[in-house]
Design an enzyme around this catalytic site. Structure first.
Site, PDB file in Angstrom:
ATOM      1  N   SER A   1       0.923  -1.170   0.049  1.00  0.00           N
ATOM      2  CA  SER A   1       0.237  -0.058  -0.263  1.00  0.00           C
ATOM      3  C   SER A   1       1.042   1.483   0.001  1.00  0.00           C
ATOM      4  O   SER A   1       2.214   1.066   0.071  1.00  0.00           O
ATOM      5  CB  SER A   1      -0.874   0.187   1.291  1.00  0.00           C
ATOM      6  OG  SER A   1      -0.179   0.293   2.299  1.00  0.00           O
ATOM      7  N   LYS A   2       0.237   2.416   0.089  1.00  0.00           N
ATOM      8  CA  LYS A   2       0.908   3.532   0.064  1.00  0.00           C
ATOM      9  C   LYS A   2       1.825   3.868   0.975  1.00  0.00           C
ATOM     10  O   LYS A   2       3.033   4.728   0.838  1.00  0.00           O
ATOM     11  CB  LYS A   2       0.004   4.960   0.045  1.00  0.00           C
ATOM     12  CG  LYS A   2      -0.711   4.662  -1.393  1.00  0.00           C
ATOM     13  CD  LYS A   2      -1.172   6.316  -1.581  1.00  0.00           C
ATOM     14  CE  LYS A   2      -2.015   6.436  -2.841  1.00  0.00           C
ATOM     15  NZ  LYS A   2      -3.541   6.197  -2.628  1.00  0.00           N
TER      16      LYS A   2
END
Ligand code: ZN
Length: 492
Positions: A254-255
């Site tokens: 994820s980010k």
């Protein structure tokens, strides 16, 4: 029967590593099997779908060179390939299920459903979700509700007993009790829009999809989809759910881990070749050894059997390493063209670089090629050549554990040596610079580092003498003298 696979993203965000890997695996499988790769846009969620995300999908696939045989923009015999253009069809098929007694209309208001949910939570009831209230309405009750003009949704009649199994090429048989399947999920909403499940199953069937390769997070939907195929009387395709892509910490990528959107990677200067190669190695391998594959090679050798069952770990460093390798495969001329946009963006050269600007870049390329991990690195490496660098701070000029007077002496001794650049060989100059270190009993870095900072403004620069040659002796000497003055003022 020829293989037909699809990538079916929802255009609700930018294309990310996980999605692109799914696209690539589908694409390679289609090519290796001499089948068809179909792009389908699943934009049933009209609130979350955006034109930017759709454009990003097209741009990303184009940048990667992943061409689809059927889909939006190119058409095909099974179109339209954008779900929002197929709403009438979903309605028709949902009605057909109602007519066949496989689905039913539910007239429950959202107030009733909210109250139901609240009650279930309060009572910690084992029965969660819809209570199938409308499943058993008789004809009279139903027509009374219809007459009131109440809005209704269409729900699937999930069998009240038995089990549903689907086979996954990687995971084997996955079985679930029907009582554990979401009780009678909505297929068609009251506004006539289909839910993901309905549209997805209808399209996979009508588009003749033979294999479904998608993220493992869709496994829980598998039994429901099988029940839908059964309700329609259709043969389900083969399933191959792809293992997740994780960060190094074992969490879903994820980010938090860094960039995940392909357009960010592109902007930083990753090459499509590197991204394709590395992303394909996350969760697939040829023989466990070979690491380099072009897109065309993957189109030849890709196979489902070699997909790992375990989650793949996405290692940013490894991608960087691949990228460096692919950068070095470019010719100097190609690389010059590829780097120009970054230098334009940085404001170092004009939007339409002049011949002399281009020549300067072309001269820089061979000396930085080895050190570039991403194309964007060129900005820091080229700054000294294209921009007026700020006067260095005293601390920046000092190597670790080296005091000001020593560093000053180094630079004073360096000056006449560097002036000889061009008239004597580089090895001779390098030896003379190294001799300063011996003389002053310091590390070689204690000589080179302050020169580098003085002349390029950075501790990481292309090779020193090459840099000076590119910069020109006058500018190099002026910067060195400026640093000497800075240190002198400090000593005084
Ligand atoms: Zn109901």
């Amino acid at each position: 029967m020829s293989v037909r696979v699809r990538y079916a993203p929802s255009p609700t965000g930018m294309q990310h590593i996980g999605g692109v890997r799914t696209a690539l695996f589908n694409y390679f499988f289609a090519r290796a099997q001499k089948g068809s790769f179909i792009l389908r846009v699943e934009d049933t969620d009209q609130e979350r779908s955006t034109p930017e995300a759709l454009q990003d999908l097209y741009d990303t696939l184009e940048w990667l060179g992943v061409e689809w045989d059927e889909g939006p923009l190119v058409g095909g015999d099974y179109g339209p390939y954008v779900q929002s253009q197929r709403f009438e069809l979903y309605k028709e098929y949902a009605e057909k299920l109602v007519a066949d007694g496989k689905a039913y209309r539910c007239y429950c208001t959202s107030e009733r459903l909210d109250a139901l949910r609240e009650k279930q939570t309060l009572e910690k009831s084992k029965q969660q979700g819809y209570d199938r209230h409308c499943r058993n309405l008789d004809e009279a009750e139903r027509s009374a509700l219809e007459q009131q003009g109440l809005a209704s949704v269409i729900r699937l009649k999930v069998p009240l007993e038995g089990k549903t199994t689907f086979h996954d090429v990687l995971m084997g048989d996955i079985t679930r009790r029907n009582t554990d399947v979401n009780p009678d999920p909505v297929l068609l909403k009251s506004d006539g829009f289909p839910t993901y499940h309905l549209a997805n199953v209808i399209d996979d069937h009508l588009m003749g999809i033979t294999h479904i390769m998608r993220a493992q997070e869709w496994i829980p939907s598998g039994p429901l989809h099988i029940l839908l195929y059964e309700a329609f009387g259709w043969e389900p395709p083969m399933y191959c759910h792809l293992p997740m892509v994780m960060g190094k910490d074992g969490q879903k990528l994820s980010k938090r881990h860094g960039s995940t959107s392909v357009r960010d990677f592109k902007a930083k200067g990753y090459l499509p070749e590197a991204l394709i190669n590395y992303v394909s190695m996350v969760g697939w391998s040829y023989d466990g050894e070979r690491e380099f594959f072009t897109k065309d090679e993957l189109c030849e050798v890709f196979s489902l059997e070699k997909i790992n069952k375990a989650p793949g770990v996405f290692d940013y460093k490894k991608l960087e390493w691949y990228n460096g390798m692919y950068i070095r495969q470019k010719s100097d001329g190609q690389l010059t063209d590829m780097l120009i946009p970054y230098l334009v963006d940085a404001g170092f050269v004009s939007g339409n670089p002049s011949e002399s600007e281009t020549a300067k870049i072309a001269a820089l390329v061979p000396i930085i090629k080895e050190r570039l991990k991403v194309l964007g690195d060129v900005v820091d490496m080229a700054r000294f050549l294209f921009a007026e660098i700020e006067a260095p701070a005293v601390e920046d000029l000092l190597p670790k554990k080296q005091d000001i007077p020593t560093t000053l002496e180094v630079l004073v001794r360096v000056l006449p040596i560097l002036r000889k650049l061009g008239s004597v060989g580089d090895e001779v100059l390098e030896q003379e610079l190294a001799d300063i270190a011996t003389l002053l009993d310091i590390k070689v870095n204690g000589v080179f580092m302050p020169i580098r900072v003085a002349i390029t403004g950075s501790t990481v620069s292309p090779p020193l003498l090459d840099s000076i040659r590119l910069l020109g002796m006058d500018t190099a000497v002026a910067r060195l003298e400026r640093a000497i003055t800075i240190l002198k003022n400090e000593v005084a």
